[in-house]
Scaffold this active site. Structure first.
Site, PDB file in Angstrom:
ATOM      1  N   HIS A  76     112.018  24.980 -13.869  1.00 12.96           N
ATOM      2  CA  HIS A  76     112.559  25.767 -12.753  1.00 12.96           C
ATOM      3  C   HIS A  76     112.840  24.883 -11.541  1.00 12.96           C
ATOM      4  CE1 HIS A  76     110.497  28.794 -15.232  1.00 12.96           C
ATOM      5  NE2 HIS A  76     111.338  29.674 -14.716  1.00 12.96           N
ATOM      6  N   GLU A  82     123.013  32.664 -21.954  1.00 13.03           N
ATOM      7  CA  GLU A  82     123.856  31.939 -21.002  1.00 13.03           C
ATOM      8  C   GLU A  82     125.219  31.598 -21.588  1.00 13.03           C
ATOM      9  OE1 GLU A  82     119.847  31.956 -19.579  1.00 13.03           O
ATOM     10  OE2 GLU A  82     120.637  31.284 -21.509  1.00 13.03           O
TER      11      GLU A  82
END
Length: 334
Positions: A126, A57
């Site tokens: 998540h 990321e």
């Protein structure tokens, strides 16, 4: 369109209009993204404009900042908002500061798309809603749509904007509005007016809230999935609530908020993220600061709890219509 299709359409429209728009991230190319938001874009625009990135990321965001500084307009995807933290230094120390530190010589026209929020049994890694950590940072714009029409218009505005935009997508809304009743069938966007999305170009301003539901008894400030939960709570409790969909957390449309609270005299703030230092705390502070002499009751907050997002107890954590309606009633009875 579903929200997925609307977001894909926004990227398609902007890639067609501007050759400087590029799309990349984990699995966004051939695979079309884990939620298929970028499906078909690589086939249409080629591997030099839509491509897969390594599972890094900080690398994805770092590369995008360099591209943006030199004239491209990257629209990148972080696969889940929970995964964005390794890139936080790049976002805060580089992207958000570039215009300021260069005295305007460079800008970072960078859009970071990322699915957020719970309601899909994703557990603690998540399901997070990290909007507050971005709204806190000067130089960033933070956006969260609640429906396909706004999602497309806001994403187009984000890609066109010269500042970095954190574009949070409530994944529980990808395929239809969700009112918090997890035990009921999903209503698809094809059966809702807000699923009507124009095929071509249009935009929605990044600094303007929407009055989602007019009302006179109290003002509700919400965004993302919670807009729909609040609507269900008001309807089921028989309360004439005015629901404001913030859409843009920063810049914030304070004028619309103040006008509504001065009219109703009561305010409830609702968000899915954890309570302490959540964006709701800022909203409560602003309402107190600007509307104190018009308030008839203390401002209420309904939020997630101060715990990691639980898998087994998802619906005890998720602010559902029953918990929201209780806050409405307390505010009206105060």
């Amino acid at each position: 369109m579903t929200m997925i299709q609307a977001l894909r359409s926004a990227q398609d429209v902007m890639m067609e209009r501007d050759d400087n728009v590029v799309v990349f991230g984990q699995d966004v190319g051939y695979f079309g993204g884990v939620f298929r938001v970028t499906e078909g874009l690589q086939k249409k625009y080629g591997k030099s404009r839509v491509f897969d990135a390594p599972i890094s990321e900080s690398g994805i965001v770092g590369a995008a900042i360099g591209m943006a500084a030199y004239g491209l307009r990257p629209c990148i995807e972080i696969q889940f908002a929970d995964y964005i933290y390794p890139a936080y230094d790049q976002i805060v120390s580089e992207a958000a500061r570039l215009r300021f530190r260069s005295a305007g010589d460079f800008t970072a026209p960078l859009t970071i798309r990322t699915p957020c929020g719970g309601g899909i049994y994703g557990g603690q890694t998540h399901s997070q809603s990290p909007e507050a950590v971005f709204a806190h940072v000067c130089g960033l714009r933070t956006v969260m749509p609640s429906n396909p029409y706004d999602a497309k218009g806001l994403l187009i505005s984000a890609i066109e904007n010269d500042d970095p935009v954190i574009f949070l997508e409530p994944k529980r809304l990808y395929n239809g509005p969700f009112d918090g009743h997890h035990d009921r069938p999903v209503v698809p966007w094809s059966q809702h007016p807000m699923g009507e999305v124009p095929e071509g170009y249009y935009n929605v301003p990044l600094d303007k809230a929407a009055i989602f539901r007019p009302g006179a008894e109290l003002t509700v400030l919400a965004y993302g999935t919670m807009v729909w939960v609040c609507e269900a709570a008001a309807r089921e409790a028989g309360i004439d609530a005015e629901i404001i969909d913030l859409r843009s957390l920063w810049p914030l449309d304070l004028a619309t908020i103040v006008e509504s609270v001065k009219k109703t005299g009561r305010c409830v703030v609702v968000h899915e993220a954890t309570r302490t230092c959540g964006f709701g705390a800022e909203l409560v502070s602003l309402v107190q600061e600007h509307c104190f002499y018009h308030l008839e009751a203390p401002i209420e907050r309904v939020t997630g709890w101060d715990t990691p997002y639980p898998h087994a107890q998802e619906w005890a954590y998720f602010p559902g219509p029953a918990r929201v309606a209780q806050a409405f009633k307390r505010t009206l009875e105060a």
